[in-house]
Design an enzyme around this catalytic site. Sequence first.
Site, PDB file in Angstrom:
ATOM      1  N   HIS A   1      -7.555  -0.792   5.812  1.00  0.00           N
ATOM      2  CA  HIS A   1      -7.078  -2.168   5.992  1.00  0.00           C
ATOM      3  C   HIS A   1      -7.215  -2.625   7.448  1.00  0.00           C
ATOM      4  O   HIS A   1      -7.514  -3.796   7.706  1.00  0.00           O
ATOM      5  CB  HIS A   1      -5.635  -2.295   5.524  1.00  0.00           C
ATOM      6  CG  HIS A   1      -5.482  -2.247   4.033  1.00  0.00           C
ATOM      7  ND1 HIS A   1      -5.904  -3.269   3.214  1.00  0.00           N
ATOM      8  CD2 HIS A   1      -4.956  -1.296   3.209  1.00  0.00           C
ATOM      9  CE1 HIS A   1      -5.646  -2.962   1.950  1.00  0.00           C
ATOM     10  NE2 HIS A   1      -5.078  -1.766   1.917  1.00  0.00           N
TER      11      HIS A   1
ATOM     12  N   SER B   1       0.800  -1.230   0.000  1.00  0.00           N
ATOM     13  CA  SER B   1       0.000   0.000   0.000  1.00  0.00           C
ATOM     14  C   SER B   1       0.830   1.277   0.000  1.00  0.00           C
ATOM     15  O   SER B   1       1.886   1.347   0.640  1.00  0.00           O
ATOM     16  CB  SER B   1      -0.911   0.017   1.237  1.00  0.00           C
ATOM     17  OG  SER B   1      -1.774  -1.092   1.241  1.00  0.00           O
TER      18      SER B   1
END
Length: 504
Positions: A434, A336
């Site tokens: 997340h 990410s």
Amino acid sequence: MISHPVIWAFRSSVRCWRYQTLLKATLGGSKVGVWRWYSTPIRGGVTGMEEILARVVVPLPTYETRDKSPPPPESNSLEFMHFYNSLDKEDKLGFLAKLSQDFGVDHKGVSELAVRLLDTQLRDLATILQVEDRLRYSLTPRYKQLLNHISRVEGGVKFLVDLRADVLEIISSKTSESAHIRDLNSTLKSLLSEWFSVGLLRLERITWKSPCEILQKISQYEAVHPVRNWTDLKRRVGPYRRCYAFTHAAMPGEPLVVLHVALTEDISDNIQGIVREFATLHSEEDVNKINAAIFYSISSTQAGLQGVELGNYLIKRVVRELQSEFPHMAQFSSLSPIPGFSSWLQGLLSQYRKEGRGSDLLSEQEWKEVEQATDSAPGTLTTESLRKMIGSSEWMHSERLMRVLEPALMRLCAWYLYGEKRRGYALNPVANFHLQNGATMWRLNWHADTSPRGVANSCGIMVNYRYFLNETSKNSTLYLQNKVITASEQVLGLVSQFQKNSKL
């Protein structure tokens, strides 16, 4: 100087003429009496908005007839849609303000029922429940019925998604502080959450054989790592790659949220090896080389679906899909970006400079090493010059500077992800996403995104959020209910170093 009412009248007449032409074409030239809708003279800058709203937003049926009232004609929905689309940005604001304020909840009726409910508390349960049901029904905004009917015409759901995008823009830009506009947003979000529930979504795998229109939209919507050309796109849907999207029957050919996955031997620590590697473009997949699934990009394509949970469900569905295709696969992780880290760091450096705390960010030895790497005289390097150097990204061209700055930037980034909070949750939006899904903040990766965008946003650092499937439910509960972040020893070690250096 021309007066405002005259200007508004002229603009209104042009808009109404444009709208009438569009509506006639849509309804096949049928005689629907559009001219009489605007027969009332325009006074004080009032446009045809009031007339169109009075016509298409029908009164809410009474409680007794709520299940017996016939639906309004489909032309009402079409009229509303085409009139709204004919407006410019400024007039859309006025139209939505009038819709939400004049055709919302009957507050007087609600108050009367609330008093009645209080008066029935000593009555039997059946009476209390009936009054409660009446009160619940009275809290329905009048315009909600119109929104429901719009969703049933062709293109109606997409229209409402775009309408909510306009409402969100009005709220975020603070163009209007109206509580009615915020209530309209809540109503739209509630409806869209029902219509786009996971059971109504279709999971599609995008391949090079998918329709050209879909491939083009996948390319256009990619928000994390922009697609450079058709070869790049072919690589992202080719061997050792997977691309999935959620679609909805009411919006055919329109991907709602898109997830790109790399199939690798180990958990990737840099994006260059994923988006810039073309060696396997025409090769056959070797199952023995596929041990991990790396979620390296997830993009929501519809601004109007903000806050409607899609990404979380997409990742879960894709995990099940990959487990079915590769039963031996046990490693699932994101790779990410860290948007906002660089801007946060710039603010922190400015704050430390003002407070005279520059020595708290770097150790004495690290300051000396940076001075040597930049050929600065001892004691001349300041927090401000360090801030400017990092902001310019020029340090990325010096291997020596990169090596010297790595420890400091890594612990600062770890603190930004783990320690910086908003209402108790992670400040970084990607981390928050997340962590809500139950992932573990697993590993920070140095020199992981060397693109200009990656360097500008996060000093080239990326992070893996690891999905341990037997722990995601527990982690998600800990985060959402107790605001506890599950992190690896590497991340916690870097956080501890930051706290020690910063005397926190």
